[in-house]
Design a protein around this motif. Structure first.
Motif, short mmCIF file in Angstrom:
data_model
loop_
_atom_site.label_atom_id
_atom_site.label_comp_id
_atom_site.label_asym_id
_atom_site.label_seq_id
_atom_site.Cartn_x
_atom_site.Cartn_y
_atom_site.Cartn_z
N ILE A 107 94.53 -25.73 6.98
CA ILE A 107 93.80 -25.09 5.86
C ILE A 107 92.33 -25.00 6.26
O ILE A 107 91.78 -25.94 6.83
CB ILE A 107 93.94 -25.90 4.55
CG1 ILE A 107 95.38 -25.85 4.03
CG2 ILE A 107 92.97 -25.36 3.47
CD1 ILE A 107 95.61 -26.52 2.69
N SER A 108 91.73 -23.85 5.98
CA SER A 108 90.32 -23.66 6.35
C SER A 108 89.55 -23.03 5.20
O SER A 108 90.13 -22.52 4.25
CB SER A 108 90.22 -22.74 7.56
OG SER A 108 90.76 -21.48 7.24
N MET A 109 88.22 -23.06 5.36
CA MET A 109 87.35 -22.33 4.45
C MET A 109 86.65 -21.25 5.26
O MET A 109 86.14 -21.53 6.36
CB MET A 109 86.32 -23.26 3.82
CG MET A 109 85.41 -22.55 2.84
SD MET A 109 84.29 -23.70 1.99
CE MET A 109 82.78 -23.42 2.89
N THR A 110 86.63 -20.05 4.73
CA THR A 110 85.94 -18.95 5.40
C THR A 110 84.46 -19.02 5.03
O THR A 110 84.11 -19.25 3.87
CB THR A 110 86.57 -17.62 4.94
OG1 THR A 110 87.91 -17.60 5.41
CG2 THR A 110 85.82 -16.42 5.49
N LEU A 111 83.60 -18.84 6.04
CA LEU A 111 82.16 -18.94 5.82
C LEU A 111 81.55 -17.56 5.62
O LEU A 111 82.07 -16.55 6.11
CB LEU A 111 81.49 -19.64 7.01
CG LEU A 111 82.03 -21.02 7.35
CD1 LEU A 111 81.25 -21.61 8.53
CD2 LEU A 111 81.95 -21.97 6.16
N ASP A 112 80.43 -17.55 4.92
CA ASP A 112 79.74 -16.31 4.61
C ASP A 112 79.33 -15.59 5.90
O ASP A 112 78.68 -16.19 6.78
CB ASP A 112 78.50 -16.65 3.78
CG ASP A 112 77.89 -15.42 3.13
OD1 ASP A 112 78.04 -14.32 3.70
OD2 ASP A 112 77.25 -15.57 2.08
N GLN A 139 95.98 -16.44 1.82
CA GLN A 139 94.80 -16.84 1.04
C GLN A 139 95.25 -17.73 -0.11
O GLN A 139 96.15 -17.37 -0.86
CB GLN A 139 94.08 -15.61 0.50
CG GLN A 139 92.82 -15.99 -0.27
CD GLN A 139 92.03 -14.79 -0.75
OE1 GLN A 139 92.58 -13.91 -1.43
NE2 GLN A 139 90.77 -14.72 -0.40
N LEU A 140 94.64 -18.92 -0.24
CA LEU A 140 95.00 -19.82 -1.34
C LEU A 140 94.20 -19.45 -2.59
O LEU A 140 94.76 -19.33 -3.68
CB LEU A 140 94.72 -21.28 -0.96
CG LEU A 140 95.54 -21.82 0.21
CD1 LEU A 140 95.12 -23.25 0.52
CD2 LEU A 140 97.04 -21.77 -0.11
N GLY A 180 89.18 -14.28 2.97
CA GLY A 180 88.05 -15.05 2.48
C GLY A 180 88.53 -16.27 1.71
O GLY A 180 89.74 -16.49 1.55
N GLY A 181 87.58 -17.08 1.25
CA GLY A 181 87.92 -18.25 0.41
C GLY A 181 88.60 -19.35 1.20
O GLY A 181 88.22 -19.64 2.34
N PHE A 182 89.60 -19.98 0.59
CA PHE A 182 90.38 -21.02 1.28
C PHE A 182 91.70 -20.42 1.74
O PHE A 182 92.33 -19.66 1.01
CB PHE A 182 90.62 -22.21 0.35
CG PHE A 182 89.38 -23.04 0.14
CD1 PHE A 182 89.00 -23.99 1.07
CD2 PHE A 182 88.57 -22.85 -0.97
CE1 PHE A 182 87.84 -24.75 0.90
CE2 PHE A 182 87.41 -23.60 -1.16
CZ PHE A 182 87.05 -24.55 -0.22
N VAL A 183 92.08 -20.77 2.96
CA VAL A 183 93.21 -20.09 3.60
C VAL A 183 94.15 -21.12 4.24
O VAL A 183 93.68 -22.08 4.86
CB VAL A 183 92.70 -19.13 4.71
CG1 VAL A 183 93.84 -18.38 5.38
CG2 VAL A 183 91.67 -18.15 4.15
#
Ligand code: DP6
Length: 388
Positions: free
Chosen positions: A33-38, A176-177, A156-159
């Motif tokens: 699980i990851s977070m996409t950064l701006d 995408q979560l 985007g967001g949490f994936v």
């Protein structure tokens, strides 16, 4: 000539991908699980042009010519998108037309920050725009074959990247979560550490881990499935405390596995460990879990922190990691942070552990962000098929 220009973000894993069950198709042994950064602070930008007049496929990365046809991962991505384009029908131009590709990262590749994830996600997304394929989950299975973690940068967001069970990798997709709007105040401070050592790359490091670590299977089969469930729940509930603890534990476990690899892989250095100690001291001194660290296959520390806690956390970092360039724009990159008066903060435990000067190269302040997007033609990196 037809062309498309897009930008794609970097992502930072919370539950790490480490280990493949199929090297060629890049199929992982566990979900991640990851977070996409701006993309404003860190992103890859790519232009792909197709023309009847191009003699051969060519590619430039950060202005330098790079091999194309003998780069197996690149070719796999190209062939994957072209197969989809063919299945979609209605092609504007023949698939036999050669391509010119130019790509740039807006952050230093040398800093060891997931540049391949943004790069391959951007490549696949831009090819998809060029061949007019709508965003779909199959594109994530193609980006995965460029670099595993790249599939997560298509959202985007949490994936969540699902390991899948099919031998052909068709179910090893990124999902995408939640969108970035679900937890918009999730920020990150990236502490870029001075480090000159040559380290084993992720691909090689995880390969030797699968071959030699006796802990990695336990992680993949027992620890990760439970952790994924708990992290999904914490993200849904915006429960920072649980989110933070799961993230720190998973980072620590990745590096424990790296050390359990034979010969061992060492990614964190003394400064990384000083960052770990700092975060635990900080959370203790404020009496609440307000920051969480995670480390990839390198020494840089990435700290998850909510927007309202960024300024006091940064002030404490400045105390614990003094730097001659402390206030300069070269040292504090990204989203500006209003200064906080330190005296007003509880910094017990922090002031007692002041590290030697100049251990950090610089700090990037960024936040959760959206997936890739197409840019207007004026943003093209190619003029008449050649780099600017
Ligand atoms: C530590 O995606 O770079 O960042 O699939 O071999 O290209 P390949 O590896 P890569 O590995 C990333 C590993 C990590 C953890 C993560 O991003 O989940």
């Amino acid at each position: 000539m037809y062309s498309a220009t897009c930008e794609a973000p970097v992502n930072m894993a919370l539950v790490k991908y480490w280990g493949k069950r199929n090297e060629e198709l890049i199929l992982p042994i566990n979900d991640s699980i990851s977070m996409t950064l701006d993309a404003n602070e860190m992103s890859a930008k790519t232009t792909v042009a197709a023309s009847e007049s191009f003699k051969q496929n060519r590619m430039w990365l950060n202005g330098e010519v790079v091999p194309f046809e003998d780069n197996a991962r690149l070719m796999r991505c190209l062939e994957g998108v072209q197969r989809l384009a063919l299945a979609n029908g209605g092609l504007k131009f023949p698939l036999s037309w050669k391509l010119h590709i130019a790509s740039y990262n807006n952050f230093p590749t040398a800093a060891g920050l997931a540049s391949s994830a943004a790069g391959y996600a951007c490549l696949v997304y831009t090819l998809a725009r060029l061949y007019e394929i709508p965003m779909n989950e199959q594109l994530t299975t193609i980006a995965r074959q460029g670099s595993g973690s790249a599939c997560r940068s298509l959202h985007g967001g949490f994936v969540q990247w699902h390991r899948g069970i099919a031998d052909d990798g068709s179910d090893s997709i990124a999902e995408q979560l939640v969108t970035a709007e679900h937890w918009p105040n999730m920020h990150m401070l990236i502490l870029v550490v001075n480090d000159a050592r040559k380290k084993t790359g992720s691909t090689k490091g995880m390969q030797s881990a699968v071959e030699t670590s006796t802990l990695i299977q336990h992680r993949a089969t027992t620890i990760v499935p439970q952790r994924i469930k708990e992290l999904r729940t914490a993200i849904q509930a915006r429960d920072f405390k649980t989110f933070a603890e799961l993230t720190m534990r998973d980072s620590n476990q990745l590096h424990a596995i790296a050390l359990d690899t034979y010969p061992p892989c060492v990614y964190m250095n003394e400064v990384s460990h000083a960052i770990v100690n700092f975060v635990h001291d900080y959370n203790e001194s404020v009496g609440e879990v307000k920051a969480a660290y995670t480390f990839d296959a390198g020494p840089n520390g990435c700290l998850y922190v909510l927007a309202e806690n960024v300024a006091p956390l940064l002030a404490a970092i400045q105390v614990a990691f003094p730097n001659d360039a402390q206030q300069s724009v070269e040292y504090l990159k990204g989203i500006p942070v209003p200064p906080v008066e330190l005296k007003k903060m509880a910094t017990n435990g922090i002031a007692e552990h002041v590290n030697p000067k100049n251990l950090l190269k610089y700090i990037i302040h960024t936040k959760i962000g959206d997936g890739p997007r197409q840019l207007s033609d004026e943003k093209s990196l190619l003029i008449d098929g050649l780099p600017l």
